[in-house]
Design a protein around this motif. Structure first.
Motif, PDB file in Angstrom:
ATOM      1  N   VAL A 128      -9.272   1.363   0.525  1.00  0.00           N
ATOM      2  CA  VAL A 128      -8.596   0.558   2.143  1.00  0.00           C
ATOM      3  C   VAL A 128      -7.674   0.009   2.096  1.00  0.00           C
ATOM      4  CG1 VAL A 128     -10.799   0.582   3.666  1.00  0.00           C
ATOM      5  CG2 VAL A 128      -9.831  -1.743   2.200  1.00  0.00           C
ATOM      6  N   ILE A 129      -6.491  -0.339   3.371  1.00  0.00           N
ATOM      7  CA  ILE A 129      -5.356  -1.288   3.406  1.00  0.00           C
ATOM      8  C   ILE A 129      -5.571  -2.529   3.336  1.00  0.00           C
ATOM      9  CG2 ILE A 129      -2.805  -0.996   4.314  1.00  0.00           C
ATOM     10  CD1 ILE A 129      -3.494   1.542   4.948  1.00  0.00           C
ATOM     11  N   ALA A 130      -4.790  -4.028   3.213  1.00  0.00           N
ATOM     12  CA  ALA A 130      -5.897  -4.582   2.750  1.00  0.00           C
ATOM     13  C   ALA A 130      -4.854  -5.143   3.849  1.00  0.00           C
ATOM     14  CB  ALA A 130      -4.423  -5.310   1.693  1.00  0.00           C
ATOM     15  N   GLN A 131      -5.151  -5.896   4.579  1.00  0.00           N
ATOM     16  CA  GLN A 131      -4.928  -6.897   6.058  1.00  0.00           C
ATOM     17  C   GLN A 131      -3.060  -7.175   6.157  1.00  0.00           C
ATOM     18  OE1 GLN A 131      -7.117  -9.379   7.625  1.00  0.00           O
ATOM     19  NE2 GLN A 131      -7.190  -9.554   9.613  1.00  0.00           N
ATOM     20  N   ASP A 132      -2.536  -7.735   4.603  1.00  0.00           N
ATOM     21  CA  ASP A 132      -1.427  -8.060   4.829  1.00  0.00           C
ATOM     22  C   ASP A 132      -0.709  -7.603   3.795  1.00  0.00           C
ATOM     23  OD1 ASP A 132      -3.790  -8.621   2.799  1.00  0.00           O
ATOM     24  OD2 ASP A 132      -2.818 -11.298   2.429  1.00  0.00           O
ATOM     25  N   ALA A 133      -1.479  -6.266   3.352  1.00  0.00           N
ATOM     26  CA  ALA A 133       0.132  -4.967   3.310  1.00  0.00           C
ATOM     27  C   ALA A 133       0.215  -4.599   3.892  1.00  0.00           C
ATOM     28  CB  ALA A 133      -1.255  -4.237   2.343  1.00  0.00           C
ATOM     29  N   VAL A 134       1.674  -4.466   2.954  1.00  0.00           N
ATOM     30  CA  VAL A 134       2.514  -3.468   4.088  1.00  0.00           C
ATOM     31  C   VAL A 134       2.332  -1.863   3.329  1.00  0.00           C
ATOM     32  CG1 VAL A 134       5.212  -3.324   4.136  1.00  0.00           C
ATOM     33  CG2 VAL A 134       4.319  -5.610   3.872  1.00  0.00           C
ATOM     34  N   VAL A 135       2.726  -1.205   3.909  1.00  0.00           N
ATOM     35  CA  VAL A 135       2.569   0.060   3.839  1.00  0.00           C
ATOM     36  C   VAL A 135       3.315   0.380   3.594  1.00  0.00           C
ATOM     37  CG1 VAL A 135       1.900   2.751   4.876  1.00  0.00           C
ATOM     38  CG2 VAL A 135       0.388   0.225   5.636  1.00  0.00           C
ATOM     39  N   LEU A 136       3.904   1.306   2.722  1.00  0.00           N
ATOM     40  CA  LEU A 136       5.178   1.982   2.184  1.00  0.00           C
ATOM     41  C   LEU A 136       4.439   3.736   1.688  1.00  0.00           C
ATOM     42  CD1 LEU A 136       7.813   1.964   1.341  1.00  0.00           C
ATOM     43  CD2 LEU A 136       6.930   1.414  -1.061  1.00  0.00           C
ATOM     44  N   ASP A 137       4.955   5.011   2.595  1.00  0.00           N
ATOM     45  CA  ASP A 137       4.816   5.990   2.897  1.00  0.00           C
ATOM     46  C   ASP A 137       6.167   6.874   1.730  1.00  0.00           C
ATOM     47  OD1 ASP A 137       5.434   9.010   3.235  1.00  0.00           O
ATOM     48  OD2 ASP A 137       3.418   8.552   4.773  1.00  0.00           O
ATOM     49  N   THR A 138       5.732   6.556   0.602  1.00  0.00           N
ATOM     50  CA  THR A 138       6.928   7.599  -0.358  1.00  0.00           C
ATOM     51  C   THR A 138       7.152   9.093   0.340  1.00  0.00           C
ATOM     52  OG1 THR A 138       5.370   7.523  -2.087  1.00  0.00           O
ATOM     53  CG2 THR A 138       7.049   6.039  -1.748  1.00  0.00           C
ATOM     54  N   PHE A 143       1.101  -1.107  -0.431  1.00  0.00           N
ATOM     55  CA  PHE A 143      -0.068   0.565   0.438  1.00  0.00           C
ATOM     56  C   PHE A 143       0.979   1.265  -0.081  1.00  0.00           C
ATOM     57  CE2 PHE A 143      -2.728   3.339   1.879  1.00  0.00           C
ATOM     58  CZ  PHE A 143      -3.962   2.785   0.869  1.00  0.00           C
ATOM     59  N   VAL A 144       1.286   1.749  -1.275  1.00  0.00           N
ATOM     60  CA  VAL A 144       1.823   2.977  -1.500  1.00  0.00           C
ATOM     61  C   VAL A 144       1.166   4.650  -0.501  1.00  0.00           C
ATOM     62  CG1 VAL A 144       3.156   3.880  -3.180  1.00  0.00           C
ATOM     63  CG2 VAL A 144       3.063   1.766  -3.098  1.00  0.00           C
ATOM     64  N   THR A 145       1.601   5.275  -0.035  1.00  0.00           N
ATOM     65  CA  THR A 145       0.797   6.452   0.735  1.00  0.00           C
ATOM     66  C   THR A 145       1.973   7.107   0.277  1.00  0.00           C
ATOM     67  OG1 THR A 145      -0.436   7.055   1.967  1.00  0.00           O
ATOM     68  CG2 THR A 145       0.946   6.207   2.541  1.00  0.00           C
ATOM     69  N   ALA A 146       1.399   9.014   0.684  1.00  0.00           N
ATOM     70  CA  ALA A 146       2.366   9.793   1.029  1.00  0.00           C
ATOM     71  C   ALA A 146       1.523  11.065   1.270  1.00  0.00           C
ATOM     72  CB  ALA A 146       3.057  10.331  -0.387  1.00  0.00           C
ATOM     73  N   SER A 147       2.113  11.754   1.549  1.00  0.00           N
ATOM     74  CA  SER A 147       0.920  13.158   2.170  1.00  0.00           C
ATOM     75  C   SER A 147       0.128  14.200   1.504  1.00  0.00           C
ATOM     76  CB  SER A 147       1.987  13.841   3.589  1.00  0.00           C
ATOM     77  OG  SER A 147       2.836  14.585   1.811  1.00  0.00           O
ATOM     78  N   PRO A 148      -0.701  14.451   1.700  1.00  0.00           N
ATOM     79  CA  PRO A 148      -1.935  15.106   0.406  1.00  0.00           C
ATOM     80  C   PRO A 148      -0.418  15.879  -0.481  1.00  0.00           C
ATOM     81  CG  PRO A 148      -2.805  15.008   1.622  1.00  0.00           C
ATOM     82  CD  PRO A 148      -1.647  14.188   2.768  1.00  0.00           C
ATOM     83  N   GLU A 149       0.144  16.319   0.618  1.00  0.00           N
ATOM     84  CA  GLU A 149       0.918  17.652  -0.352  1.00  0.00           C
ATOM     85  C   GLU A 149       2.021  17.701  -1.224  1.00  0.00           C
ATOM     86  OE1 GLU A 149      -0.294  17.373   2.906  1.00  0.00           O
ATOM     87  OE2 GLU A 149      -1.148  19.275   3.621  1.00  0.00           O
ATOM     88  N   THR A 150       2.709  15.988  -0.825  1.00  0.00           N
ATOM     89  CA  THR A 150       3.765  15.566  -1.492  1.00  0.00           C
ATOM     90  C   THR A 150       2.901  15.462  -2.829  1.00  0.00           C
ATOM     91  OG1 THR A 150       4.715  15.104   0.371  1.00  0.00           O
ATOM     92  CG2 THR A 150       4.772  13.981  -1.538  1.00  0.00           C
ATOM     93  N   ARG A 151       1.944  14.280  -2.125  1.00  0.00           N
ATOM     94  CA  ARG A 151       1.226  13.978  -3.865  1.00  0.00           C
ATOM     95  C   ARG A 151       0.409  14.865  -5.050  1.00  0.00           C
ATOM     96  NH1 ARG A 151      -3.661  11.105  -2.526  1.00  0.00           N
ATOM     97  NH2 ARG A 151      -3.511  12.144  -0.278  1.00  0.00           N
ATOM     98  N   ALA A 152       0.331  15.947  -4.153  1.00  0.00           N
ATOM     99  CA  ALA A 152      -0.213  16.906  -5.449  1.00  0.00           C
ATOM    100  C   ALA A 152       0.956  18.175  -5.925  1.00  0.00           C
ATOM    101  CB  ALA A 152      -0.950  18.378  -4.338  1.00  0.00           C
ATOM    102  N   ASN A 153       2.013  18.111  -4.913  1.00  0.00           N
ATOM    103  CA  ASN A 153       3.282  18.220  -5.903  1.00  0.00           C
ATOM    104  C   ASN A 153       4.103  17.593  -6.509  1.00  0.00           C
ATOM    105  OD1 ASN A 153       4.547  20.725  -4.842  1.00  0.00           O
ATOM    106  ND2 ASN A 153       5.458  19.637  -2.751  1.00  0.00           N
ATOM    107  N   ARG A 154       3.238  16.386  -6.905  1.00  0.00           N
ATOM    108  CA  ARG A 154       4.763  15.348  -7.821  1.00  0.00           C
ATOM    109  C   ARG A 154       3.438  15.657  -9.133  1.00  0.00           C
ATOM    110  NH1 ARG A 154       5.051  10.622  -4.363  1.00  0.00           N
ATOM    111  NH2 ARG A 154       6.677  10.850  -2.980  1.00  0.00           N
ATOM    112  N   ARG A 155       2.198  16.038  -8.904  1.00  0.00           N
ATOM    113  CA  ARG A 155       0.674  15.085  -9.629  1.00  0.00           C
ATOM    114  C   ARG A 155       1.010  16.829 -10.397  1.00  0.00           C
ATOM    115  NH1 ARG A 155      -3.114  11.986 -10.468  1.00  0.00           N
ATOM    116  NH2 ARG A 155      -1.900  10.751 -10.602  1.00  0.00           N
ATOM    117  N   ALA A 156       1.395  17.897  -9.039  1.00  0.00           N
ATOM    118  CA  ALA A 156       1.016  18.974 -10.391  1.00  0.00           C
ATOM    119  C   ALA A 156       2.733  19.360 -11.324  1.00  0.00           C
ATOM    120  CB  ALA A 156       1.941  20.635  -8.887  1.00  0.00           C
ATOM    121  N   LEU A 157       4.151  18.642 -10.837  1.00  0.00           N
ATOM    122  CA  LEU A 157       4.894  18.454 -12.304  1.00  0.00           C
ATOM    123  C   LEU A 157       4.825  18.070 -12.839  1.00  0.00           C
ATOM    124  CD1 LEU A 157       7.890  17.839  -9.410  1.00  0.00           C
ATOM    125  CD2 LEU A 157       7.223  19.989 -10.658  1.00  0.00           C
ATOM    126  N   GLU A 158       4.014  16.413 -12.812  1.00  0.00           N
ATOM    127  CA  GLU A 158       4.116  15.652 -13.891  1.00  0.00           C
ATOM    128  C   GLU A 158       2.669  17.062 -14.958  1.00  0.00           C
ATOM    129  OE1 GLU A 158       1.321  11.680 -12.993  1.00  0.00           O
ATOM    130  OE2 GLU A 158       0.245  12.057 -15.065  1.00  0.00           O
TER     131      GLU A 158
END
Ligand code: DC
Length: 207
Positions: free
Chosen positions: A176-186, A128-143
């Motif tokens: 939702v995060i699957a019960q057996d997923a590993v969370v990766l905050d990027t 389960f890959v995640t990041a803060s909304p601000e980080t994601r918005a920055n990345r999306r804006a650049l893209e």
């Protein structure tokens, strides 16, 4: 081996999924494209995005080969995809296509919102890959800027928050995060570091 990558918009899951697929020599399916292409077909036909009968027909009419990514990647398509993705009949129509892809001999990498929970609950590795909304918005804006779109950071952040809310609160296969997923905050990781971390998770699951 099936690798399931889930996460919110612009978390970096697509990049990681592509890299993992290349590393392991597996086919990759970006399942967001299915919802984007369904939305695109409705818009091109002049139909409403919340017309469940037409939306289901559009989803059933898709072929995995007819994705023009250039037409599907824009900001509006992400928002439109999130609307059609909340229609249960659309999700049902796209389920088999995704499961058939995942069942290829040798396995596959799929990324989306419900891969580890609904599409491939038996996947060997779930991230389960995640990041803060601000980080994601920055990345999306650049893209988006890289694609030549005019970008307003505040509007992109607002989009991200709106999509998080819609994708997480819908009744059918919510994010939702699957019960057996590993969370990766990027949030604090560059692409190389995130890939290294993702690879370590998969290698650990492969034993
Ligand atoms: O990953 P993306 O931004 O391309 O996805 C676009 C929208 O499609 C997203 O907001 C929600 C929906 N989606 C989904 O509901 N389930 C998936 N497996 C993939 C995408």
């Amino acid at each position: 081996m099936i690798i399931a990558i889930d996460g919110p918009a612009a978390s970096g899951k697509g990049t990681l999924a592509r890299r993992l697929a290349a590393h392991f020599g597996l086919p990759h399916l970006d399942t967001g494209l299915l919802y984007r292409a369904t939305a695109r077909a409705l818009i091109d036909a002049g139909e409403r995005l919340d017309d469940s009968v037409r939306a289901e027909a559009a989803a059933r009419g898709l072929a995995l080969t007819d994705f023009d990514e250039d037409k599907l990647r824009g900001r509006e398509m992400g928002e439109a995809a999130s609307v059609v993705a909340a229609i249960p009949a659309v999700r049902k129509a796209l389920l088999e296509m995704q499961q058939t892809f995942a069942a290829r001999p040798g396995g596959a990498v799929l990324d989306g919102r419900d891969i580890g929970t609904v599409i491939c609950p038996n996947a060997q590795a779930k991230i389960f890959v995640t990041a803060s909304p601000e980080t994601r918005a920055n990345r999306r804006a650049l893209e988006l800027a890289g694609r030549g779109e005019k970008v307003d950071y505040a509007a992109v952040l607002e989009d991200i928050r709106k999509r998080d809310e819609r994708d997480s609160s819908r009744s059918s296969a919510p994010l939702v995060i699957a019960q057996d997923a590993v969370v990766l905050d990027t949030s604090a990781l560059d692409i190389a570091a995130a890939f290294k971390a993702a690879l370590a998770i998969v290698d650990d699951k492969r034993g």
